[in-house]
Design a protein around this motif. Structure first.
Motif, mmCIF file in Angstrom:
data_model
loop_
_atom_site.group_PDB
_atom_site.id
_atom_site.type_symbol
_atom_site.label_atom_id
_atom_site.label_comp_id
_atom_site.label_asym_id
_atom_site.label_seq_id
_atom_site.Cartn_x
_atom_site.Cartn_y
_atom_site.Cartn_z
ATOM 1 N N ASP A 283 50.656 35.102 55.111
ATOM 2 C CA ASP A 283 50.394 35.769 53.831
ATOM 3 C C ASP A 283 50.470 34.783 52.665
ATOM 4 O OD1 ASP A 283 49.914 38.229 54.895
ATOM 5 O OD2 ASP A 283 51.924 39.033 54.493
ATOM 6 N N ARG A 367 45.820 33.025 45.322
ATOM 7 C CA ARG A 367 45.343 33.929 46.375
ATOM 8 C C ARG A 367 43.816 34.036 46.361
ATOM 9 N NH1 ARG A 367 49.010 36.340 49.337
ATOM 10 N NH2 ARG A 367 51.142 36.610 48.578
ATOM 11 N N GLU A 368 43.211 34.023 45.195
ATOM 12 C CA GLU A 368 41.750 34.084 45.114
ATOM 13 C C GLU A 368 41.118 32.813 45.679
ATOM 14 O OE1 GLU A 368 41.138 36.992 41.221
ATOM 15 O OE2 GLU A 368 41.568 34.855 40.931
ATOM 16 N N LYS A 371 41.307 33.096 49.450
ATOM 17 C CA LYS A 371 40.273 34.020 49.926
ATOM 18 C C LYS A 371 38.904 33.346 49.920
ATOM 19 C CE LYS A 371 37.954 38.321 48.587
ATOM 20 N NZ LYS A 371 37.922 39.430 47.608
ATOM 21 N N THR A 404 32.683 38.357 47.275
ATOM 22 C CA THR A 404 33.043 39.727 46.926
ATOM 23 C C THR A 404 33.625 40.417 48.150
ATOM 24 O OG1 THR A 404 30.826 40.533 47.474
ATOM 25 C CG2 THR A 404 31.224 39.899 45.181
ATOM 26 N N GLY A 405 34.268 41.534 47.940
ATOM 27 C CA GLY A 405 34.814 42.304 49.047
ATOM 28 C C GLY A 405 36.084 41.684 49.593
ATOM 29 N N GLU A 406 36.590 42.318 50.640
ATOM 30 C CA GLU A 406 37.828 41.874 51.263
ATOM 31 C C GLU A 406 37.540 41.148 52.576
ATOM 32 O OE1 GLU A 406 40.801 42.105 49.840
ATOM 33 O OE2 GLU A 406 39.763 43.006 48.114
ATOM 34 N N LEU A 407 38.448 40.265 52.947
ATOM 35 C CA LEU A 407 38.329 39.595 54.235
ATOM 36 C C LEU A 407 38.611 40.587 55.359
ATOM 37 C CD1 LEU A 407 40.279 36.297 53.505
ATOM 38 C CD2 LEU A 407 37.841 36.454 53.993
#
Length: 469
Positions: A283, A367-368, A371, A404-407
């Motif tokens: 995390d 965190r961005e 990602k 865009t969106g989530e992993l």
């Protein structure tokens, strides 16, 4: 170099803390769990940067011999694969400070403005002694400056390195040699506690990226609370931490199944037999596996449900910690020449890409950035796997694509049974055009034939008249 010197020379081509603190693979089979909730109270102080024990470097513990090479105009294969020349059109890591928590980083002309930030191995050190050579190799891959006529350069050549020495195979606790043979190897020094302190120190001194190319491996589950607290502290203060997945040929010998073909829907964590720290705190970190020149997972990469991405990690080129040029490896404890290969050297590739992204997109949080690195990687067919995570890191995509969106979750896309639709019956063919054409052709042919036959009597009469004449 003497035979004895060859025996005691060592190169930490993958630093394993298990050797230093007496823990590692081979302590029985156990199933790993996800890391527990972070307890901030376990976070250590980052100051002062001193070893918690009195340490020594035995008189027979010679610093590692370095295998020089890799200079000249030839661009190393890893660098070509990443297409760094194009990536540098968008960013070269300007303004980024990458803390290398390792065996120290030697001063080198291609690491300008090296920041000496402390030493948890030897009292009075500042982090710029690198007897093992490992830390300097890592730092060079991240940020070696560009030089005319030299093909090799770091991934983020305008970033700055901060060095914190946290471990070394050349040191041990003071007095440990008393019960050893004269030519015995040192025990090594460095603990999870000093690693946690080094992480906090790097954050407090202004690092924007932290590279940790060392691991602890073992089945024990409750030994790394301070690491979790330190990593949470880093991310909460907007620092990206990049860590190695570990080498199965070194300190992490147990194979993690992770995905079982006989039980493909099982929780990947239930199939793990050995923990890898700090990688398992996924995390809060980018955990990096290694790939070879063909893009396949390296045989030595430790599998795990924590894998984030992968990068080239075999036969690398970096800086020579003993001189001013470049190097391709070192000499191990058995006197064998070892190439610069391991997840240790895939990790700084990703740290360099993180620095490129942070320089180009300063508005992105830690965190961005993490990602973006994962979302723009070259994904494997199953979307994620236990050796390379979301795929091979792609600097160009990380610097240019819209994310865009989530992993998706860190599990392979499961196989699906799907009944394919039965194709609809084909409609009867429409032969109207063909029939019209055939009828028309037949009519014309018949007319021609009749005309031909009707001409015979006429030609016959004309022929008789000519005979009478």
């Amino acid at each position: 170099m003497s035979q004895r010197g060859l025996r005691v020379a060592t190169a930490a081509l993958t630093v394993g803390l298990s050797a230093a603190i007496g823990l590692g693979a081979g302590h029985g089979v156990a199933h790993a769990d996800r890391p527990p909730a972070v307890n901030p109270a376990l976070r250590p102080a980052g100051d002062p940067a001193v070893p918690p024990d009195k340490t020594e470097r035995p008189a027979n513990s010679n610093c590692a011999d370095i295998v020089t090479g890799g200079d000249g105009s030839t661009i190393p294969s890893a660098q070509r694969t990443l297409d760094l020349d194009r990536a540098w059109q968008f960013s070269q890591g300007e303004g980024q400070v990458i803390a290398v928590i390792d065996t120290g980083v030697a001063r080198h002309p291609r690491l300008p403005d090296l920041e000496a930030a402390g030493d948890f191995v030897a009292a009075g050190g500042d982090g710029t002694e690198d007897c093992d050579g490992h830390g300097t190799f890592v730092a060079g891959i991240i940020a070696a400056s560009r030089v005319d006529g030299q093909g090799f350069a770091g991934v983020a050549p305008r970033a700055r390195i901060m060095t914190i020495r946290q471990t070394s195979k050349m040191y041990q606790k003071e007095g440990a040699s008393r019960d050893k043979a004269p030519d015995a190897f040192p025990d090594g020094y460095g603990t999870l506690g000093t690693m946690a302190s080094a992480i906090v120190r790097a954050v407090d001194r202004g690092a924007t990226v932290i590279n940790i190319s060392e691991v602890w491996c073992g089945p024990e589950k409750n030994v790394d609370g301070p690491i979790g607290a330190a990593l949470q502290y880093a991310v909460d203060r907007d620092v990206v931490v990049v860590v190695a997945a570990g080498n199965a040929e070194d300190s992490c010998k147990t194979e993690n199944t992770v995905t079982d073909p006989l039980d493909p829907t099982a929780d990947p964590w239930s199939k793990v037999r050995v923990n890898v720290v700090p990688a398992r705190w996924d995390d809060y970190v980018l955990s990096v596996g290694s790939i070879d020149a063909n893009g396949a997972p390296s045989k030595f990469t430790v599998a795990g449900p924590w894998l984030s991405v992968a990068a080239p990690g075999e036969n690398m080129v970096s800086l020579d910690p003993r001189g001013t040029s470049t190097a391709v490896g070192a000499v191990n404890q058995r006197g064998e020449q070892s190439p610069m290969s391991g997840t240790s050297f895939a990790t700084p590739i990703v740290s360099g890409v993180v620095a490129l992204v942070r320089a180009r997109f300063p508005e992105l949080s830690a965190r961005e950035v993490m990602k973006r690195i994962q979302a723009t990687a070259h994904a494997p067919a199953e979307g994620w796997n236990k050796y390379i995570g979301y795929g091979s890191v792609d600097p160009i995509a990380a610097l240019t694509e819209e994310v865009t969106g989530e992993l998706p979750p860190k599990t392979p896309t499961p196989p699906k049974n799907q009944q394919l639709a039965v194709p609809a019956a084909k409609p009867a063919p429409d032969n109207t055009a063909r029939d019209v054409a055939l009828i028309g052709t037949g009519v014309i042919a018949a007319a021609l034939l009749l005309g031909y036959l009707a001409s015979f009597p006429i030609r016959r009469r004309f022929g008789v008249a000519e005979d009478n004449d």
